[in-house]
Design an enzyme around this catalytic site. Structure first.
Site, mmCIF file in Angstrom:
data_model
loop_
_atom_site.group_PDB
_atom_site.id
_atom_site.type_symbol
_atom_site.label_atom_id
_atom_site.label_comp_id
_atom_site.label_asym_id
_atom_site.label_seq_id
_atom_site.Cartn_x
_atom_site.Cartn_y
_atom_site.Cartn_z
ATOM 1 N N TYR A 99 19.671 -45.205 -4.649
ATOM 2 C CA TYR A 99 20.520 -44.297 -3.872
ATOM 3 C C TYR A 99 21.521 -43.563 -4.761
ATOM 4 O O TYR A 99 21.898 -42.428 -4.444
ATOM 5 C CB TYR A 99 21.195 -45.037 -2.707
ATOM 6 C CG TYR A 99 20.169 -45.386 -1.646
ATOM 7 C CD1 TYR A 99 19.735 -44.421 -0.741
ATOM 8 C CD2 TYR A 99 19.585 -46.638 -1.597
ATOM 9 C CE1 TYR A 99 18.748 -44.713 0.202
ATOM 10 C CE2 TYR A 99 18.607 -46.949 -0.660
ATOM 11 C CZ TYR A 99 18.194 -45.981 0.228
ATOM 12 O OH TYR A 99 17.207 -46.257 1.144
ATOM 13 N N ASP A 149 20.359 -36.297 3.525
ATOM 14 C CA ASP A 149 21.067 -35.285 2.726
ATOM 15 C C ASP A 149 22.059 -34.541 3.626
ATOM 16 O O ASP A 149 22.047 -34.698 4.848
ATOM 17 C CB ASP A 149 20.072 -34.325 2.050
ATOM 18 C CG ASP A 149 19.312 -33.441 3.038
ATOM 19 O OD1 ASP A 149 19.957 -32.781 3.881
ATOM 20 O OD2 ASP A 149 18.069 -33.402 2.973
ATOM 21 N N HIS A 196 19.495 -41.316 10.774
ATOM 22 C CA HIS A 196 19.189 -42.302 9.725
ATOM 23 C C HIS A 196 20.334 -42.440 8.714
ATOM 24 O O HIS A 196 20.116 -42.923 7.604
ATOM 25 C CB HIS A 196 17.885 -41.923 8.995
ATOM 26 C CG HIS A 196 16.657 -42.132 9.831
ATOM 27 N ND1 HIS A 196 15.406 -41.673 9.476
ATOM 28 C CD2 HIS A 196 16.479 -42.768 11.010
ATOM 29 C CE1 HIS A 196 14.518 -42.009 10.404
ATOM 30 N NE2 HIS A 196 15.149 -42.673 11.354
ATOM 31 N N ARG A 227 19.505 -40.659 -5.815
ATOM 32 C CA ARG A 227 19.306 -39.685 -4.741
ATOM 33 C C ARG A 227 20.607 -38.937 -4.437
ATOM 34 O O ARG A 227 20.611 -37.734 -4.209
ATOM 35 C CB ARG A 227 18.806 -40.375 -3.458
ATOM 36 C CG ARG A 227 17.428 -40.989 -3.597
ATOM 37 C CD ARG A 227 16.741 -41.121 -2.263
ATOM 38 N NE ARG A 227 16.322 -39.832 -1.748
ATOM 39 C CZ ARG A 227 16.062 -39.580 -0.464
ATOM 40 N NH1 ARG A 227 16.188 -40.519 0.438
ATOM 41 N NH2 ARG A 227 15.669 -38.382 -0.074
HETATM 42 P P1 OAD Z 1 7.665 -37.410 5.660
HETATM 43 O O1 OAD Z 1 7.635 -37.367 4.186
HETATM 44 O O2 OAD Z 1 6.989 -38.535 6.334
HETATM 45 O O3 OAD Z 1 7.040 -36.077 6.270
HETATM 46 C C1 OAD Z 1 7.413 -34.808 5.802
HETATM 47 C C2 OAD Z 1 6.659 -33.749 6.588
HETATM 48 O O4 OAD Z 1 7.125 -32.487 6.163
HETATM 49 C C3 OAD Z 1 5.138 -33.773 6.381
HETATM 50 O O5 OAD Z 1 4.475 -33.692 7.637
HETATM 51 C C4 OAD Z 1 4.868 -32.516 5.544
HETATM 52 O O6 OAD Z 1 3.636 -31.880 5.861
HETATM 53 C C5 OAD Z 1 6.021 -31.620 5.962
HETATM 54 N N1 OAD Z 1 6.424 -30.658 4.930
HETATM 55 C C6 OAD Z 1 6.382 -30.784 3.579
HETATM 56 N N2 OAD Z 1 6.841 -29.691 2.974
HETATM 57 C C7 OAD Z 1 7.182 -28.815 3.968
HETATM 58 C C8 OAD Z 1 7.703 -27.492 3.999
HETATM 59 N N3 OAD Z 1 7.991 -26.816 2.876
HETATM 60 N N4 OAD Z 1 7.907 -26.912 5.196
HETATM 61 C C9 OAD Z 1 7.626 -27.571 6.359
HETATM 62 N N5 OAD Z 1 7.131 -28.816 6.389
HETATM 63 C C10 OAD Z 1 6.912 -29.436 5.220
HETATM 64 O O7 OAD Z 1 9.203 -37.323 6.092
HETATM 65 P P2 OAD Z 1 9.889 -37.680 7.494
HETATM 66 O O8 OAD Z 1 8.966 -37.413 8.614
HETATM 67 O O9 OAD Z 1 11.221 -37.053 7.500
HETATM 68 O O10 OAD Z 1 13.401 -42.956 6.866
HETATM 69 O O11 OAD Z 1 10.078 -39.239 7.327
HETATM 70 C C11 OAD Z 1 10.719 -39.947 8.356
HETATM 71 C C12 OAD Z 1 11.497 -41.097 7.789
HETATM 72 O O12 OAD Z 1 10.651 -41.889 6.952
HETATM 73 C C13 OAD Z 1 12.625 -40.692 6.849
HETATM 74 O O13 OAD Z 1 13.819 -40.366 7.535
HETATM 75 C C14 OAD Z 1 12.816 -41.928 6.027
HETATM 76 C C15 OAD Z 1 11.363 -42.197 5.725
HETATM 77 O O14 OAD Z 1 11.028 -43.451 5.331
HETATM 78 C C16 OAD Z 1 14.013 -44.003 6.321
HETATM 79 O O15 OAD Z 1 14.193 -44.112 5.128
HETATM 80 C C17 OAD Z 1 14.467 -45.020 7.340
#
Ligand code: OAD
Length: 232
Positions: free
Chosen positions: A54, A92, A107, A57
């Site tokens: 962290y 962020d 989160h 990050r």
């Molecule tokens: P993910 O990494 O699981 O998903 C990111 C999504 O963003 C994917 O579906 C990509 O296709 C999409 N993506 C990537 N680049 C993009 C762009 N330029 N424009 C639009 N979409 C794009 O991330 P989250 O769904 O946020 O939690 O993950 C959910 C949680 O899992 C996070 O908050 C974190 C993680 O583990 C914890 O740490 C508790």
């Protein structure tokens, strides 16, 4: 024009600012085991490892800027006369730096700290370690990033669920739909009668649950969506 909007964002909205997502092929969880750095068990087993992750990050995000998608959502909030809530899974601070105010970090935030001894939560912009003293109870060895780890309860769920029950437009942006409870918000919004829209680089895990979807980079499709909505 809707009267109440709830927007959910995930890592994809910050990707073009230079913050890695979690589950894309070069995402954070492809390089690091989430159980080591994003669970209470991982922290208990090796707190120094978790602090290093962290600290990295927190430092990384200082050098990045909000992008056109963050800016468009802040503009929507200012221009829209009805109820509005932006819920982000991101830790962020790019939404608030772009000007968003009606915002929940479900989160947590990596520029905040939580003391496991006294429960105090404080802004935190520097490094954190086992030696860090809690500014509240002044004990060392109990400070952790104020982020929600797997197995922990996300913040402000009551407020989020009330907003979902009352919304007539729900938009999910840049999230893979893998992590609950956020992945279930589309069902709750639909049950409330809302129109549901996915804006993502590619179809998410729950893509079929949305009434409409648009796929492409957030910096293009989010500003376009906001302009269409405000022009409608
Ligand atoms: P993910 O990494 O699981 O998903 C990111 C999504 O963003 C994917 O579906 C990509 O296709 C999409 N993506 C990537 N680049 C993009 C762009 N330029 N424009 C639009 N979409 C794009 O991330 P989250 O769904 O946020 O939690 O993950 C959910 C949680 O899992 C996070 O908050 C974190 C993680 O583990 C914890 O740490 C508790």
């Amino acid at each position: 024009m809707p009267s109440s909007i709830v927007i959910l964002t995930g890592a994809g909205i910050s990707a073009e600012s230079g913050i890695a997502t979690f589950r894309d092929p070069d995402g954070i969880w492809s390089k690091i085991d989430y159980r080591e750095v994003a669970t209470p068990q991982g922290f208990a087993a090796n707190p120094a490892r978790v602090h290093d992750f962290y600290n990295w990050r927190r430092q990384n995000v200082k050098s990045v800027e909000p992008n056109a998608a963050h800016v468009a959502l802040a503009r929507l909030e200012r221009a829209f006369a009805g109820e509005f809530l932006l819920v982000t899974q991101n830790v962020d601070s790019l939404h608030e730096r772009a000007g968003s105010e009606r915002l929940i970090h479900m989160h947590g935030q990596h520029d905040r700290a939580l003391c496991n001894a006294c429960g105090g939560r404080t802004p935190w912009h520097g490094e954190m370690s086992l030696e860090t003293l809690c500014p509240g109870c002044e004990q060392a060895g109990h400070m952790r990033p104020d982020v929600v780890w797997f197995g922990e309860m996300p913040y402000e769920m009551d407020r989020i669920q009330a907003a979902l029950r009352g919304c007539d437009l729900f938009v999910s942006i840049g999230t893979s739909g893998n992590v609950y409870p956020a992945a279930g918000f589309v069902r709750e919004a639909r049950a409330a009668g809302a129109r549901t829209v996915e804006l993502n680089l590619e179809p998410s895990q729950g893509a079929d649950l949305f009434h409409e979807a648009e796929h492409g980079p957030a910096t293009r499709i989010v500003p376009d969506f906001v302009e269409r909505l405000l022009g409608a």
